[in-house]
Design an enzyme around this catalytic site. Structure first.
Site, PDB file in Angstrom:
ATOM      1  N   ASP A 199      -9.827   1.956   6.524  1.00  0.00           N
ATOM      2  CA  ASP A 199      -9.814   1.640   5.093  1.00  0.00           C
ATOM      3  C   ASP A 199     -10.909   2.395   4.347  1.00  0.00           C
ATOM      4  O   ASP A 199     -10.702   2.906   3.241  1.00  0.00           O
ATOM      5  CB  ASP A 199     -10.050   0.134   4.877  1.00  0.00           C
ATOM      6  CG  ASP A 199      -8.776  -0.650   4.688  1.00  0.00           C
ATOM      7  OD1 ASP A 199      -7.731  -0.213   5.201  1.00  0.00           O
ATOM      8  OD2 ASP A 199      -8.829  -1.723   4.059  1.00  0.00           O
ATOM      9  N   GLU A 240       0.835  -1.196   0.000  1.00  0.00           N
ATOM     10  CA  GLU A 240       0.000   0.000   0.000  1.00  0.00           C
ATOM     11  C   GLU A 240       0.874   1.251   0.000  1.00  0.00           C
ATOM     12  O   GLU A 240       0.750   2.121  -0.857  1.00  0.00           O
ATOM     13  CB  GLU A 240      -0.898  -0.012   1.234  1.00  0.00           C
ATOM     14  CG  GLU A 240      -1.664   1.267   1.495  1.00  0.00           C
ATOM     15  CD  GLU A 240      -2.210   1.294   2.907  1.00  0.00           C
ATOM     16  OE1 GLU A 240      -3.419   1.049   3.055  1.00  0.00           O
ATOM     17  OE2 GLU A 240      -1.434   1.549   3.855  1.00  0.00           O
TER      18      GLU A 240
END
Length: 406
Positions: free
Chosen positions: A290, A92
């Site tokens: 998230d 990420e």
């Protein structure tokens, strides 16, 4: 990286949503016009100060003091991004760092990050061969043997942009070849000659949370990326990516609550919050870390392609929820229906950043208020700064007209 069994949830018919999006193309996005809004300037902020803030944000993250930066150079030609909250290196963060570098025209830093990724995170064998281990220690040793799909899709997009902005090099620096190889693995694993699990549920054209789980993460859905993959991926795969863009837009209609605009961190393929597997993953059926990225991705898709007017509507609803219904609880944690829970946001600066980025699609006084709050909010310092400040940087780039297609 395991997930037991198949999960419940009935898939809804989303064909009417796809059709509505196709019939209602009311805006030519930046892909067609080449024009990127400077929302800060539209609201009266000085051009010189806007650009200074963009540059300062990047420089602080990459070259600030030890309490600010999380980019670290290694030797003559590599570097990594540290997740300062978990003290590891994640696909990420590495892919986010590469995207930030290509947007800011910083090729040396881009290449350093990519070489570290290919050296330490690339999986050489086994069922996850040619994927990237989602977590490594800062010394390069792998913490995981499997991937996280959001890293792969950001790697591919950043590499395509690098190819167009700087031109391809050789080996791992032939950016376009590397991007196509990543996308090939993402959708063809599980076919003859490609052992392992794909990152997409290919029958639905929907991205998975992880390869061997039968549910999704709404914040992984990037239809604005898939539109470009449909032009730049292997020719035989382009139709798949066109379908993925349509399917993800339709899925986001289901994943975002129609009144609040909030989405869950993990969700079933029918869009309902995923309540299972809490003994493995913890709780993720709420609007929490998230999930903040979902509205930012929706706003970016509207900016770049302008295909689905619902995106303006849902961005406005989310801003209304925060500005009118929860003006004193921007650091709260909510169920998707807006129920306020006792917990507090782990990443409150990220909330402010994505609420502002929603102004790429939303309009009116709430959009202006979200921009004001973001402009007046500094970068986060301390242990949890990594996630907040990346979302801050992306919002700063997008709202200044500097998050572009190359």
């Amino acid at each position: 990286n395991g997930c037991p069994g198949k999960l419940s949830g009935t898939q809804r018919d989303v064909s009417h949503i796809k059709e509505r999006g196709e019939r209602s193309r009311t805006m030519a996005g930046a892909f067609e016009t080449g024009k990127y809004r400077n929302v800060f300037a539209e609201y009266g902020y000085p051009e010189a100060e806007i650009q200074r803030r963009v540059e300062q944000t990047f420089e602080t993250i990459f070259y600030g003091n030890e309490e600010e930066r999380f980019y670290h150079e290694v030797g003559a030609d590599m570097a990594y991004i540290e997740d300062t909250g978990n003290h590891d290196v994640r696909t990420e963060g590495m892919s986010y760092g590469m995207m930030a570098c290509v947007q800011m025209n910083r090729r040396e830093e881009f290449d350093r990050l990519w070489k570290w990724t290919r050296t330490y995170m690339y999986i050489e064998d086994g069922p996850c061969k040619n994927y990237f281990a989602w977590s490594c220690a800062t010394d390069g040793s792998k913490n995981a043997e499997g991937p996280a799909p959001d890293g792969e899709e950001y790697f591919a997009m950043a590499l395509f942009f690098a190819a167009d902005r700087w031109g391809n090099g050789t080996g791992i620096f032939h950016y376009a070849d590397e991007a196509r190889a990543i996308l090939r693995e993402c959708i063809h694993k599980g076919e003859p000659g490609h052992p392992g699990e794909p990152m997409w549920d290919t029958s639905r054209h929907l991205i998975k949370f992880i390869t061997n789980c039968n549910f999704s993460d709404p914040s992984y859905h990037l239809p604005h990326f898939y539109e470009l993959f449909a032009r730049w991926a292997d020719e035989d795969d382009r139709e798949f990516w066109r379908g993925a863009a349509e399917a993800s837009r339709a899925y986001l209609h289901l994943a975002c609550h129609p009144d609040t605009g909030l989405s869950a961190e993990y969700a079933e393929y029918d869009g309902t919050p995923h309540e299972g597997d809490q003994e493995i993953f913890g709780r993720h059926d709420w609007y929490y870390s998230d999930a903040y990225r979902t509205i930012a991705n929706i706003a970016m898709d509207w900016l770049w392609f302008g295909r689905d007017p619902w995106q303006q509507e849902i961005a406005g609803k989310l801003q209304s929820f925060y500005c009118e219904k929860q003006s004193g609880h921007w650091d709260g944690v909510f169920l998707t229906d807006g129920t306020l829970l006792r917990e507090r946001a782990l990443h409150p600066v990220a909330v402010i950043a994505v609420n502002a980025e929603a102004s790429l699609a939303a309009k009116g006084e709430n959009a202006k208020e979200c921009i004001r709050r973001f402009w007046e909010t500094p970068l986060r310092t301390g242990e949890r700064r990594y996630y907040d400040n990346f979302l801050y940087l992306f919002a700063m780039l997008a709202l200044s007209g500097n998050y572009r297609i190359y």
